[in-house]
Design a protein around this motif. Sequence first.
Motif, PDB file in Angstrom:
ATOM      1  N   ASP A 253      49.583  55.402  54.594  1.00  0.00           N
ATOM      2  CA  ASP A 253      48.718  55.745  55.709  1.00  0.00           C
ATOM      3  C   ASP A 253      47.793  54.586  56.060  1.00  0.00           C
ATOM      4  N   PHE A 254      47.309  54.610  57.287  1.00  0.00           N
ATOM      5  CA  PHE A 254      46.459  53.518  57.765  1.00  0.00           C
ATOM      6  C   PHE A 254      45.202  53.395  56.912  1.00  0.00           C
ATOM      7  N   ILE A 255      44.843  52.148  56.614  1.00  0.00           N
ATOM      8  CA  ILE A 255      43.691  51.873  55.762  1.00  0.00           C
ATOM      9  C   ILE A 255      42.661  51.062  56.540  1.00  0.00           C
ATOM     10  N   PRO A 256      41.379  51.376  56.451  1.00  0.00           N
ATOM     11  CA  PRO A 256      40.361  50.606  57.169  1.00  0.00           C
ATOM     12  C   PRO A 256      40.438  49.126  56.827  1.00  0.00           C
ATOM     13  N   ALA A 257      40.257  48.290  57.822  1.00  0.00           N
ATOM     14  CA  ALA A 257      40.395  46.848  57.628  1.00  0.00           C
ATOM     15  C   ALA A 257      39.369  46.299  56.651  1.00  0.00           C
ATOM     16  N   SER A 258      38.282  47.031  56.468  1.00  0.00           N
ATOM     17  CA  SER A 258      37.216  46.534  55.591  1.00  0.00           C
ATOM     18  C   SER A 258      37.583  46.639  54.111  1.00  0.00           C
ATOM     19  N   THR A 259      38.624  47.412  53.782  1.00  0.00           N
ATOM     20  CA  THR A 259      39.008  47.593  52.391  1.00  0.00           C
ATOM     21  C   THR A 259      39.560  46.295  51.819  1.00  0.00           C
ATOM     22  N   LYS A 260      39.065  45.871  50.661  1.00  0.00           N
ATOM     23  CA  LYS A 260      39.561  44.663  50.016  1.00  0.00           C
ATOM     24  C   LYS A 260      40.561  45.036  48.944  1.00  0.00           C
ATOM     25  N   MET A 261      41.715  44.334  48.954  1.00  0.00           N
ATOM     26  CA  MET A 261      42.743  44.577  47.958  1.00  0.00           C
ATOM     27  C   MET A 261      42.779  43.407  46.993  1.00  0.00           C
ATOM     28  N   SER A 262      42.219  43.562  45.806  1.00  0.00           N
ATOM     29  CA  SER A 262      42.275  42.497  44.811  1.00  0.00           C
ATOM     30  C   SER A 262      42.491  43.108  43.441  1.00  0.00           C
ATOM     31  N   ILE A 263      43.358  42.479  42.689  1.00  0.00           N
ATOM     32  CA  ILE A 263      43.685  42.942  41.349  1.00  0.00           C
ATOM     33  C   ILE A 263      43.335  41.826  40.382  1.00  0.00           C
ATOM     34  N   ASP A 264      42.544  42.150  39.378  1.00  0.00           N
ATOM     35  CA  ASP A 264      42.137  41.147  38.399  1.00  0.00           C
ATOM     36  C   ASP A 264      42.967  41.298  37.132  1.00  0.00           C
ATOM     37  N   GLU A 265      43.377  40.146  36.601  1.00  0.00           N
ATOM     38  CA  GLU A 265      44.083  40.129  35.330  1.00  0.00           C
ATOM     39  C   GLU A 265      43.465  39.087  34.425  1.00  0.00           C
ATOM     40  N   LYS A 266      43.741  39.219  33.138  1.00  0.00           N
ATOM     41  CA  LYS A 266      43.201  38.270  32.182  1.00  0.00           C
ATOM     42  C   LYS A 266      44.012  36.985  32.152  1.00  0.00           C
ATOM     43  N   ASN A 267      45.273  37.064  32.538  1.00  0.00           N
ATOM     44  CA  ASN A 267      46.085  35.852  32.514  1.00  0.00           C
ATOM     45  C   ASN A 267      46.145  35.224  33.906  1.00  0.00           C
ATOM     46  N   THR A 268      46.530  33.980  33.942  1.00  0.00           N
ATOM     47  CA  THR A 268      46.583  33.238  35.206  1.00  0.00           C
ATOM     48  C   THR A 268      48.000  32.851  35.576  1.00  0.00           C
ATOM     49  N   LYS A 269      48.990  33.601  35.105  1.00  0.00           N
ATOM     50  CA  LYS A 269      50.383  33.296  35.450  1.00  0.00           C
ATOM     51  C   LYS A 269      50.629  33.578  36.932  1.00  0.00           C
ATOM     52  N   HIS A 270      51.636  32.940  37.455  1.00  0.00           N
ATOM     53  CA  HIS A 270      51.939  33.041  38.882  1.00  0.00           C
ATOM     54  C   HIS A 270      52.321  34.475  39.257  1.00  0.00           C
ATOM     55  N   LYS A 271      51.649  35.024  40.268  1.00  0.00           N
ATOM     56  CA  LYS A 271      51.955  36.360  40.790  1.00  0.00           C
ATOM     57  C   LYS A 271      52.642  36.207  42.136  1.00  0.00           C
ATOM     58  N   ASP A 272      53.760  36.855  42.308  1.00  0.00           N
ATOM     59  CA  ASP A 272      54.578  36.637  43.504  1.00  0.00           C
ATOM     60  C   ASP A 272      54.766  37.938  44.281  1.00  0.00           C
ATOM     61  N   ALA A 273      54.650  37.836  45.606  1.00  0.00           N
ATOM     62  CA  ALA A 273      55.001  38.899  46.555  1.00  0.00           C
ATOM     63  C   ALA A 273      54.441  40.264  46.174  1.00  0.00           C
ATOM     64  N   PRO A 274      53.116  40.397  46.021  1.00  0.00           N
ATOM     65  CA  PRO A 274      52.553  41.718  45.718  1.00  0.00           C
ATOM     66  C   PRO A 274      52.638  42.655  46.921  1.00  0.00           C
ATOM     67  N   HIS A 275      52.940  43.934  46.663  1.00  0.00           N
ATOM     68  CA  HIS A 275      52.983  44.948  47.708  1.00  0.00           C
ATOM     69  C   HIS A 275      52.175  46.164  47.258  1.00  0.00           C
ATOM     70  N   VAL A 276      51.573  46.830  48.224  1.00  0.00           N
ATOM     71  CA  VAL A 276      50.712  47.973  47.924  1.00  0.00           C
ATOM     72  C   VAL A 276      51.072  49.154  48.806  1.00  0.00           C
ATOM     73  N   TYR A 277      51.067  50.341  48.229  1.00  0.00           N
ATOM     74  CA  TYR A 277      51.220  51.588  48.983  1.00  0.00           C
ATOM     75  C   TYR A 277      49.958  52.411  48.769  1.00  0.00           C
ATOM     76  N   PHE A 278      49.370  52.875  49.861  1.00  0.00           N
ATOM     77  CA  PHE A 278      48.191  53.737  49.781  1.00  0.00           C
ATOM     78  C   PHE A 278      48.606  55.180  50.001  1.00  0.00           C
ATOM     79  N   ASP A 279      48.386  56.019  49.000  1.00  0.00           N
ATOM     80  CA  ASP A 279      48.686  57.448  49.068  1.00  0.00           C
ATOM     81  C   ASP A 279      47.410  58.176  49.501  1.00  0.00           C
TER      82      ASP A 279
END
Length: 424
Positions: free
Chosen positions: A29-55
């Motif tokens: 569903d549509f999400i307000p543009a003000s929402t920030k999508m950030s995921i923090d991890e302890k490691n710094t390995k390369h993260k590729d092509a992240p996708h998100v679904y909002f329920d």
Amino acid sequence: MKKSFYFSLLIFLFLKHQAQFQAVLTEGDFIPASTKMSIDEKNTKHKDAPHVYFDNTRNLWHATWTQFDSYKSKRKEDLSVVYYARSIEGKTWTSPKQLNSTFGDCSDDDNTLKGPMPSVGSGGEIYVTWIGPKGLMFQCSRDSGTTWLKEEKIINPVKGGWASKVDEIKTNGLPFITCDNSNGEFKGRVYITWSDEKNGEKNKDVFLVYSDDSGEHWTEPILVSYRPNHKEQFMPSIKVDSLTGYVYILYFDKQNFYSGKETDLTLALSKNGGLKFDYFKINEHPFLFNANFHEIIDNNGIRVRWVQAVESNRFDLYEVLVNDSSIGHYYLSEESKEMEIERSFKFADKITLDFTVKQNAFITAVITKPLEPGFEKLVVKEKRVFEGKNSMSIDMKLNGLKKGNYVLTLYYNSRNTFVWINEE
């Protein structure tokens, strides 16, 4: 609708080598543009092509991505892994959970795990697909991401792998997944689309599979994009209308061009659960393929968006609202509206075609074989014809074409018409 923007302002930002990264919303569903999508991890390995679904029903965010031990590494010990994380408000996330039991390498090529994408069912089920050396893969959680299948399912192999080239530009056939959450006849059906080289390296096609039991069993691949001239269709995305249950598949389509780097964007629409499609050319003018972006969104109706390169540093962003009143404008109707011609001819040493065109054109005629994508014979090149009645002769004997079944495709004015040549 068209908007211009510059290369430096791309659709989303992805920080490759930092622990924090931003994911692009792919479905939900549509999400307000003000929402920030950030995921923090302890490691710094390369993260590729992240996708998100909002329920929106459960206020849950579901994210998937590929992690590389060492991006572009050719060492056997370096692996690619598929991860999942969940958030209630999109700010803090669960610890990443590994979804794969079969690993890929880090070459960022066919043997790499690539493109994990989530979708959510009406009961909160989470469906994830990706692609790798064993083909099209699937994982499922029936409790909103708490527990998962013991190991991923292999749906089917993908010939030629996911990495490919079109017009010498690197592209891919990565899968897209969606679920029918409408109250229609096919409620709960899970769909996955992708493109591959099953029918030839230069004849990429779009395929579809679906499941009616949450991924336990899948159909055989359904060919969505067949055209007898064997031109390329590739890079699909998919969406199910949450109100009607209609299935929409959007893909790049080179069927209207004998040669060159131009492409169109075709929207395939199914109203019966993916068994039959109608086709619509969404773009008004051809454009050069340049690894372009496109998407389908369900927000107060189905909308199609895509990007066309205009200059080396500028792109145009287009958007089309797809509904019953607007879709007819884009319908790929019978070519008889532009060209009137018999659709079947009996094989002969010399075949005469009588036809009528609606406007002046330069026609290129090419003969192919229905079941041999690699066979192609140019028989007429840029013959000028005028509005009204015309005639054209094809000397089969002179072109070394023996008695058999063929398809003759006529290319003109950024479109094509094909006729059958039958042995008997």
